[in-house]
Design a protein around this motif. Structure first.
Motif, PDB file in Angstrom:
ATOM      1  N   LYS A 324     -21.024   3.216  -6.563  1.00  0.00           N
ATOM      2  CA  LYS A 324     -19.758   2.672  -6.067  1.00  0.00           C
ATOM      3  C   LYS A 324     -19.349   3.289  -4.734  1.00  0.00           C
ATOM      4  O   LYS A 324     -18.827   2.590  -3.856  1.00  0.00           O
ATOM      5  N   THR A 325     -19.547   4.589  -4.583  1.00  0.00           N
ATOM      6  CA  THR A 325     -19.111   5.241  -3.349  1.00  0.00           C
ATOM      7  C   THR A 325     -20.000   4.857  -2.164  1.00  0.00           C
ATOM      8  O   THR A 325     -19.515   4.669  -1.050  1.00  0.00           O
ATOM      9  N   THR A 326     -21.297   4.726  -2.399  1.00  0.00           N
ATOM     10  CA  THR A 326     -22.187   4.365  -1.287  1.00  0.00           C
ATOM     11  C   THR A 326     -22.001   2.909  -0.855  1.00  0.00           C
ATOM     12  O   THR A 326     -22.467   2.525   0.228  1.00  0.00           O
ATOM     13  N   ALA A 327     -21.314   2.115  -1.680  1.00  0.00           N
ATOM     14  CA  ALA A 327     -21.012   0.730  -1.309  1.00  0.00           C
ATOM     15  C   ALA A 327     -19.758   0.628  -0.441  1.00  0.00           C
ATOM     16  O   ALA A 327     -19.426  -0.455   0.041  1.00  0.00           O
ATOM     17  N   ILE A 328     -19.067   1.728  -0.237  1.00  0.00           N
ATOM     18  CA  ILE A 328     -17.865   1.755   0.603  1.00  0.00           C
ATOM     19  C   ILE A 328     -18.286   2.149   2.010  1.00  0.00           C
ATOM     20  O   ILE A 328     -18.893   3.206   2.218  1.00  0.00           O
ATOM     21  N   SER A 329     -17.997   1.313   2.974  1.00  0.00           N
ATOM     22  CA  SER A 329     -18.580   1.470   4.315  1.00  0.00           C
ATOM     23  C   SER A 329     -18.183   2.767   5.005  1.00  0.00           C
ATOM     24  O   SER A 329     -18.971   3.308   5.786  1.00  0.00           O
ATOM     25  N   CYS A 330     -16.995   3.288   4.755  1.00  0.00           N
ATOM     26  CA  CYS A 330     -16.552   4.507   5.439  1.00  0.00           C
ATOM     27  C   CYS A 330     -16.993   5.783   4.706  1.00  0.00           C
ATOM     28  O   CYS A 330     -16.623   6.886   5.108  1.00  0.00           O
ATOM     29  N   ASN A 348     -15.798   8.919   6.904  1.00  0.00           N
ATOM     30  CA  ASN A 348     -15.764   8.580   8.324  1.00  0.00           C
ATOM     31  C   ASN A 348     -14.399   7.968   8.622  1.00  0.00           C
ATOM     32  O   ASN A 348     -14.214   6.748   8.533  1.00  0.00           O
ATOM     33  N   SER A 349     -13.437   8.815   8.956  1.00  0.00           N
ATOM     34  CA  SER A 349     -12.060   8.341   9.135  1.00  0.00           C
ATOM     35  C   SER A 349     -11.906   7.475  10.382  1.00  0.00           C
ATOM     36  O   SER A 349     -10.932   6.720  10.498  1.00  0.00           O
ATOM     37  N   SER A 350     -12.877   7.559  11.316  1.00  0.00           N
ATOM     38  CA  SER A 350     -12.790   6.725  12.519  1.00  0.00           C
ATOM     39  C   SER A 350     -12.941   5.242  12.197  1.00  0.00           C
ATOM     40  O   SER A 350     -12.581   4.384  13.007  1.00  0.00           O
ATOM     41  N   MET A 351     -13.457   4.925  11.018  1.00  0.00           N
ATOM     42  CA  MET A 351     -13.616   3.535  10.609  1.00  0.00           C
ATOM     43  C   MET A 351     -12.348   2.983   9.959  1.00  0.00           C
ATOM     44  O   MET A 351     -12.294   1.805   9.594  1.00  0.00           O
ATOM     45  N   LEU A 352     -11.327   3.847   9.832  1.00  0.00           N
ATOM     46  CA  LEU A 352     -10.084   3.442   9.181  1.00  0.00           C
ATOM     47  C   LEU A 352      -8.920   3.549  10.160  1.00  0.00           C
ATOM     48  O   LEU A 352      -8.871   4.473  10.973  1.00  0.00           O
ATOM     49  N   LYS A 353      -7.998   2.615  10.062  1.00  0.00           N
ATOM     50  CA  LYS A 353      -6.806   2.696  10.898  1.00  0.00           C
ATOM     51  C   LYS A 353      -5.707   3.448  10.124  1.00  0.00           C
ATOM     52  O   LYS A 353      -5.619   3.350   8.901  1.00  0.00           O
ATOM     53  N   ASP A 354      -4.914   4.186  10.847  1.00  0.00           N
ATOM     54  CA  ASP A 354      -3.792   4.939  10.263  1.00  0.00           C
ATOM     55  C   ASP A 354      -4.248   6.018   9.290  1.00  0.00           C
ATOM     56  O   ASP A 354      -3.458   6.475   8.460  1.00  0.00           O
ATOM     57  N   ILE A 355      -5.505   6.433   9.338  1.00  0.00           N
ATOM     58  CA  ILE A 355      -6.006   7.534   8.505  1.00  0.00           C
ATOM     59  C   ILE A 355      -6.597   8.579   9.445  1.00  0.00           C
ATOM     60  O   ILE A 355      -7.592   8.304  10.127  1.00  0.00           O
ATOM     61  N   SER A 356      -5.996   9.765   9.474  1.00  0.00           N
ATOM     62  CA  SER A 356      -6.422  10.767  10.455  1.00  0.00           C
ATOM     63  C   SER A 356      -7.535  11.667   9.946  1.00  0.00           C
ATOM     64  O   SER A 356      -8.412  12.066  10.710  1.00  0.00           O
ATOM     65  N   ASP A 357      -7.506  11.998   8.658  1.00  0.00           N
ATOM     66  CA  ASP A 357      -8.509  12.927   8.122  1.00  0.00           C
ATOM     67  C   ASP A 357      -8.523  12.830   6.599  1.00  0.00           C
ATOM     68  O   ASP A 357      -7.875  11.942   6.016  1.00  0.00           O
ATOM     69  N   ASN A 383     -12.938  16.375   6.235  1.00  0.00           N
ATOM     70  CA  ASN A 383     -13.437  14.994   6.297  1.00  0.00           C
ATOM     71  C   ASN A 383     -14.564  14.723   5.309  1.00  0.00           C
ATOM     72  O   ASN A 383     -15.454  13.904   5.552  1.00  0.00           O
ATOM     73  N   TRP A 384     -14.499  15.440   4.207  1.00  0.00           N
ATOM     74  CA  TRP A 384     -15.295  15.127   3.028  1.00  0.00           C
ATOM     75  C   TRP A 384     -14.318  14.991   1.865  1.00  0.00           C
ATOM     76  O   TRP A 384     -13.131  15.347   1.964  1.00  0.00           O
ATOM     77  N   LEU A 385     -14.801  14.449   0.750  1.00  0.00           N
ATOM     78  CA  LEU A 385     -13.994  14.284  -0.457  1.00  0.00           C
ATOM     79  C   LEU A 385     -14.779  14.821  -1.641  1.00  0.00           C
ATOM     80  O   LEU A 385     -15.994  14.624  -1.724  1.00  0.00           O
ATOM     81  N   ARG A 386     -14.090  15.515  -2.551  1.00  0.00           N
ATOM     82  CA  ARG A 386     -14.739  15.928  -3.794  1.00  0.00           C
ATOM     83  C   ARG A 386     -14.291  14.989  -4.904  1.00  0.00           C
ATOM     84  O   ARG A 386     -13.094  14.850  -5.170  1.00  0.00           O
ATOM     85  N   ILE A 387     -15.262  14.353  -5.549  1.00  0.00           N
ATOM     86  CA  ILE A 387     -14.964  13.372  -6.592  1.00  0.00           C
ATOM     87  C   ILE A 387     -15.482  13.884  -7.930  1.00  0.00           C
ATOM     88  O   ILE A 387     -16.635  14.286  -8.052  1.00  0.00           O
TER      89      ILE A 387
END
Length: 412
Positions: A324-330, A348-357, A383-387
């Motif tokens: 599921k996570t690898t199917a999310i483009s950012c 990759n927060s640069s692929m999102l608007k209004d999301i800084s980090d 700029n990583w996430l722990r799931i």
């Protein structure tokens, strides 16, 4: 002061001075409770909030029997009940090339207290400790309270989150007391190979430092690499092994942990060090006596089918999470989880608007989708996430569908 290196860093780039529970508490406050969505947390490493992960009846009966016996209402020895120490020594010895004695095991109130004891007994004026980044932030907090300088070495995401041993060698000096290894990995979901652990031991020997082996997720491995305890290499370098019943037996709230001197070399075996350990235990105390008394029954009464069932479920949920996570483009993930109950995903927060980090991502996700994920900044990797994937498969799938909707909605 040593110059900052590309492969590792000193305290200037340490994780924020807040616990995981503290950050998750703030994220929960951000949830919009007027929304009808059920809150799904993939942040806290407590699998027991999901009904598919529960303790065995044998474990419950062992506690009830110990309590009803009325033999364990008083204080226990501060190092732990003799039968509890022996039970843990026997359990650890099953995977070691030598036999541990009960006297080499100290019972603690969960692994957190084992961390406190380990750092306290090793600390000396002007010393420093090498910690993995990303890692478990309690080590840094404990070091700070004991005036131990912290130096962080990187784990290498493109190489199975292996330790950057070149960074370890560059960061260490004559004041370095120890390095910490977490295997299976929290927060990375990796499992180290025998060969890599052997290299870690050889490095520790060259540097004349102790290896603190955090094995809270011991045996929770479901990838190609089997779990190998660091104590296997206790004849090469001094090893302090920390662990608990929390994850493998699914009883985190029972607060049964341990510290064991799983080594045949070094100062960990001398009388002065042992005396320091005992005195530190005198200060800290340990778990409730009746819970300690139940440990032998818990270990001996738990059948292999319980562990196999949990491993199958963790493999299933980790595969689902990775898919599921690898199917999310950012998002991107360097490798599938191989163990523990958590893993890291790059944002990759640069692929999102209004999301800084990553922090901004997690707080807005909690508010808009009622899904809680731990920002990587909390464990030392911005700029990583722990799931957390130790969850009901249906809840995990729904949570990640909400994450995808959130990312699609904020896509540039």
């Amino acid at each position: 002061m040593k110059k900052q290196h590309l492969r590792g860093c000193k305290e200037t780039e340490s994780p924020p001075n807040i616990t995981i529970k503290g950050i998750l508490g703030l994220l929960m406050e951000s949830v919009d409770h007027s929304d009808d969505k059920q809150v799904i947390s993939l942040g806290m490493g407590d699998p027991t909030v999901h009904s598919c992960f529960s303790a065995t009846v044998a474990a419950q009966e062992a506690v009830v029997e110990a309590l009803r016996s009325a033999k364990f209402n008083g204080y226990s020895p501060t190092v732990g009940l003799p039968q509890t120490r022996k039970a843990i020594a026997d359990y650890l010895s099953n995977d070691l090339p030598y036999e541990l004695s009960a006297d080499e095991v100290y019972i603690t109130a969960g692994c957190t207290q084992a961390i406190e004891v380990a750092l306290s007994v090793l600390a000396r004026p002007g010393c420093n400790i090498l910690l993995p980044r990303p890692g478990f932030p309690i080590y840094g907090l404990c070091a700070e309270f004991r005036n131990i300088e912290v130096r962080y070495f990187d784990l290498l995401p493109d190489n199975g989150w292996e330790v950057d041993l070149h960074a370890v060698e560059e960061l260490a000096d004559h004041n370095t007391m120890a390095m910490v290894i977490i295997n299976p990995g929290n927060p990375c979901g990796n499992v180290y190979t025998y060969q890599h652990l052997e290299k870690i031991a050889a490095t520790a020997k060259r540097l004349a430092i102790v290896v603190i082996a955090d094995e809270v997720y011991g045996h929770l491995a479901f990838g190609p690499n089997p779990f190998v305890p660091m104590g296997t290499f206790g004849s090469i370098a001094p090893v302090l092994t920390l662990g608990s019943l929390s994850k493998r037996w699914l009883v985190p709230g029972w607060r049964v942990g341990w510290l064991a001197t799983t080594t045949t070399v070094g100062t960990l075996k001398n009388a002065k060090f042992v005396e320091r350990l005992k005195k530190n235990c005198d200060i800290c105390g340990g778990p409730a006596t009746f819970i300690q008394a139940a440990v032998t029954g818990i270990i001996q009464g738990t059948q292999d089918m319980f562990f196999k069932k949990n491993i199958r479920l963790l493999k299933q949920t980790s595969d689902l999470c990775y898919q599921k996570t690898t199917a999310i483009s950012c998002f991107s993930c360097p490798s599938k989880p191989q163990g523990s109950m958590v893993f890291m995903v790059k944002l990759n927060s640069s692929m999102l608007k209004d999301i800084s980090d990553d922090l901004d991502f997690c707080f807005k996700l909690a508010k808009e989708e009622s899904v809680i994920i731990l920002p990587g900044s909390a464990v030392g990797l911005q700029n990583w996430l722990r799931i957390m994937f130790a969850a009901e498969p249906s809840s995990l799938e729904e949570a990640l569908e909400r994450v995808k909707s959130f990312c699609d909605r904020h896509a540039r």
